[in-house]
Design a protein around this motif. Structure first.
Motif, PDB file in Angstrom:
ATOM      1  N   UNK A 224       0.882  -1.318  -0.108  1.00 33.26           N
ATOM      2  CA  UNK A 224      -0.095   0.056  -0.021  1.00 33.26           C
ATOM      3  C   UNK A 224       0.723   1.398  -0.087  1.00 33.26           C
ATOM      4  N   UNK A 225       0.651   2.151  -1.096  1.00 31.53           N
ATOM      5  CA  UNK A 225       1.371   3.172  -1.170  1.00 31.53           C
ATOM      6  C   UNK A 225       1.357   4.027   0.309  1.00 31.53           C
ATOM      7  N   UNK A 226       0.464   4.090   0.844  1.00 31.84           N
ATOM      8  CA  UNK A 226       0.372   4.899   2.046  1.00 31.84           C
ATOM      9  C   UNK A 226       0.673   4.056   3.293  1.00 31.84           C
ATOM     10  N   UNK A 227       1.223   2.881   3.406  1.00 30.61           N
ATOM     11  CA  UNK A 227       1.522   2.291   4.250  1.00 30.61           C
ATOM     12  C   UNK A 227       2.908   2.462   4.570  1.00 30.61           C
ATOM     13  N   UNK A 228       3.326   3.454   5.467  1.00 24.45           N
ATOM     14  CA  UNK A 228       4.757   3.842   5.821  1.00 24.45           C
ATOM     15  C   UNK A 228       5.017   4.108   7.090  1.00 24.45           C
TER      16      UNK A 228
ATOM     17  N   UNK B 247       6.120  -2.249   4.644  1.00 29.07           N
ATOM     18  CA  UNK B 247       6.780  -1.529   3.788  1.00 29.07           C
ATOM     19  C   UNK B 247       8.396  -1.337   4.426  1.00 29.07           C
ATOM     20  N   UNK B 248       7.997  -0.777   5.612  1.00 30.89           N
ATOM     21  CA  UNK B 248       8.929  -0.500   6.668  1.00 30.89           C
ATOM     22  C   UNK B 248      10.077  -1.772   6.732  1.00 30.89           C
ATOM     23  N   UNK B 249       9.274  -2.704   7.117  1.00 32.91           N
ATOM     24  CA  UNK B 249       9.862  -4.096   7.246  1.00 32.91           C
ATOM     25  C   UNK B 249      10.858  -4.565   6.143  1.00 32.91           C
ATOM     26  N   UNK B 250      10.415  -4.110   4.844  1.00 33.05           N
ATOM     27  CA  UNK B 250      10.853  -4.768   3.684  1.00 33.05           C
ATOM     28  C   UNK B 250      12.215  -3.869   3.601  1.00 33.05           C
TER      29      UNK B 250
ATOM     30  N   UNK C  54      10.640 -13.276  -4.054  1.00 37.64           N
ATOM     31  CA  UNK C  54      11.230 -12.134  -3.218  1.00 37.64           C
ATOM     32  C   UNK C  54      11.409 -11.110  -4.260  1.00 37.64           C
ATOM     33  N   UNK C  55      11.738 -11.313  -5.677  1.00 34.92           N
ATOM     34  CA  UNK C  55      11.972 -10.336  -6.674  1.00 34.92           C
ATOM     35  C   UNK C  55      10.384  -9.584  -6.714  1.00 34.92           C
ATOM     36  N   UNK C  56       9.365 -10.263  -6.510  1.00 36.85           N
ATOM     37  CA  UNK C  56       7.787  -9.673  -6.960  1.00 36.85           C
ATOM     38  C   UNK C  56       7.877  -8.513  -5.777  1.00 36.85           C
ATOM     39  N   UNK C  57       8.294  -8.841  -4.651  1.00 43.05           N
ATOM     40  CA  UNK C  57       8.173  -7.910  -3.441  1.00 43.05           C
ATOM     41  C   UNK C  57       9.256  -6.651  -3.689  1.00 43.05           C
ATOM     42  N   UNK C  58      10.236  -7.262  -4.086  1.00 47.63           N
ATOM     43  CA  UNK C  58      11.319  -5.980  -4.204  1.00 47.63           C
ATOM     44  C   UNK C  58      10.555  -5.117  -5.699  1.00 47.63           C
ATOM     45  N   UNK C  59      10.004  -5.679  -6.599  1.00 44.45           N
ATOM     46  CA  UNK C  59       9.531  -4.968  -7.737  1.00 44.45           C
ATOM     47  C   UNK C  59       8.667  -3.886  -7.194  1.00 44.45           C
ATOM     48  N   UNK C  60       7.407  -4.378  -6.205  1.00 44.07           N
ATOM     49  CA  UNK C  60       6.562  -3.563  -5.678  1.00 44.07           C
ATOM     50  C   UNK C  60       7.493  -2.386  -4.950  1.00 44.07           C
TER      51      UNK C  60
ATOM     52  N   UNK D 182       8.835   0.526  -6.750  1.00 41.67           N
ATOM     53  CA  UNK D 182       7.986   1.623  -7.415  1.00 41.67           C
ATOM     54  C   UNK D 182       7.810   2.890  -6.158  1.00 41.67           C
ATOM     55  N   UNK D 183       7.823   2.347  -4.934  1.00 43.69           N
ATOM     56  CA  UNK D 183       7.700   3.476  -4.173  1.00 43.69           C
ATOM     57  C   UNK D 183       8.909   4.069  -3.276  1.00 43.69           C
ATOM     58  N   UNK D 184       9.866   3.313  -3.338  1.00 39.16           N
ATOM     59  CA  UNK D 184      11.116   3.949  -2.740  1.00 39.16           C
ATOM     60  C   UNK D 184      12.384   3.400  -3.369  1.00 39.16           C
ATOM     61  N   UNK D 185      13.523   3.869  -3.378  1.00 36.83           N
ATOM     62  CA  UNK D 185      14.733   3.673  -4.221  1.00 36.83           C
ATOM     63  C   UNK D 185      15.486   2.436  -3.372  1.00 36.83           C
TER      64      UNK D 185
END
Length: 330
Positions: free
Chosen positions: A154-158, A164-167, A186-192, A195-198
């Protein structure tokens, strides 16, 4: 032989109770331990800190170097906490093909001397790495969603407790490794996440084995741009039946300075256009490439066309049917 003098210990399909753990006073010589389908049981009438179960056992092993845990998904242990100052190798295997007794499993790893870490865990929602050794070798197959399967970020989940913080923290902690094998889960997680952070930089990474789905090809340049000193790349890719456009435009820095060996392998339905684009991407942009290896699954016709592609590196040769690279190839 007394238990206190053992150097190797394997437990298979056993149950450990509170009382039994309390009697494990010290295993001062133990260096290798395998816990295969070990179930932790406790008295429901007592209050328990679940993280203490494995910690109690590990605390009794001051020189333990290698630990293998194959989890029983039907045990009651919600938290796997691996804390050890001596541990050098850790393998954690959890197969969530069936629903376990508990949800929201947690894994925590704090092992500053850990040189080899293999995580195959589709059960835990939270995986926290406090410390591992720099230049470690890791094998990662996780998706942080337990039995529910992967769900997008979720883009607002920070907030501080968010997925998102855990990842972010997980990627930061493994960014010092020198060798990595990573699954498409795991690459699917990194892919998402990308899109939100570097993504963090993996500056020590010299060897990478990655399994890609064609549904997130755009991650390939993004991820490789974070690996400025990559030396060897083994890339396994899976094509869906439906054609997906492959966009590989940006050129990672490692293409110009360090990437010397690339192996490409296919699984599932092959796509001539995508295979050609992928091979051309490396041949046309890798300035110091010495060898491009193609699996036999490419087919003789495609391989002949690939060999006609102009190469940026004059030293580059193209071979077929070779085995995966090892450290001595570096």
């Amino acid at each position: 032989m007394k238990l206190s003098s053992k150097k190797n210990l394997s437990l298979y399909h056993v149950a450990l109770s509170d009382m039994e753990l309390e009697f494990v006073a010290s295993l001062p010589c133990l260096k290798v331990m395998c816990l295969d389908i070990v179930r932790y049981e406790y008295d429901d009438s007592l209050i328990h800190d679940e993280s203490n179960y494995l910690e109690t056992l590990l605390t009794s092993c001051p020189v333990l170097e290698k630990l293998t845990i194959i989890r029983d998904i039907f045990d009651y242990l919600k938290i796997i906490c691996v804390r050890s100052k001596s541990l050098k190798s850790l393998t954690l295997w959890v197969d969530s093909c069936q629903v376990g007794l508990l949800e929201d499993h947690v894994v925590e790893i704090d092992a500053p001397r850990l040189e080899h870490m293999s995580l195959h865990d589709h059960l835990s929602r939270s995986i926290v790495i406090h410390s591992i050794a720099p230049y470690a070798s890791v094998n990662i197959d996780v998706h942080f969603d337990g039995n529910d399967g992967y769900t997008s970020l979720d883009q607002d989940d920070d907030d501080s407790n968010s997925k998102r913080t855990m990842i972010r923290n997980f990627l930061t902690k493994i960014s010092t490794v020198s060798r990595m094998e990573i699954s498409y889960n795991t690459l699917e997680v990194i892919h998402d996440y990308s899109k939100l952070e570097q993504l963090p930089h993996f500056s020590n990474l010299s060897w990478l084995y990655a399994s890609f789905l064609d549904s997130f090809w755009e991650l390939l340049p993004t991820f490789l741009c974070c690996c400025p000193n990559l030396h060897i790349l083994v890339l396994e890719f899976v094509f869906d039946i439906e054609e997906s456009p492959m966009k590989l435009s940006s050129v990672p820095p490692c293409f110009l300075s360090s990437l010397k060996y690339v192996k490409l392998a296919t699984q599932g339905t092959t796509k001539t256009s995508s295979q050609m684009k992928l091979a051309r991407y490396f041949l046309s942009h890798c300035a110091v490439l010495k060898k491009l290896s193609l699996s036999k699954s490419f087919g003789d016709g495609i391989i002949k066309k690939i060999k006609k592609i102009q190469r940026k590196s004059r030293e580059c040769i193209i071979v077929t049917g070779c085995v995966a690279y090892h450290r001595q190839d570096e």
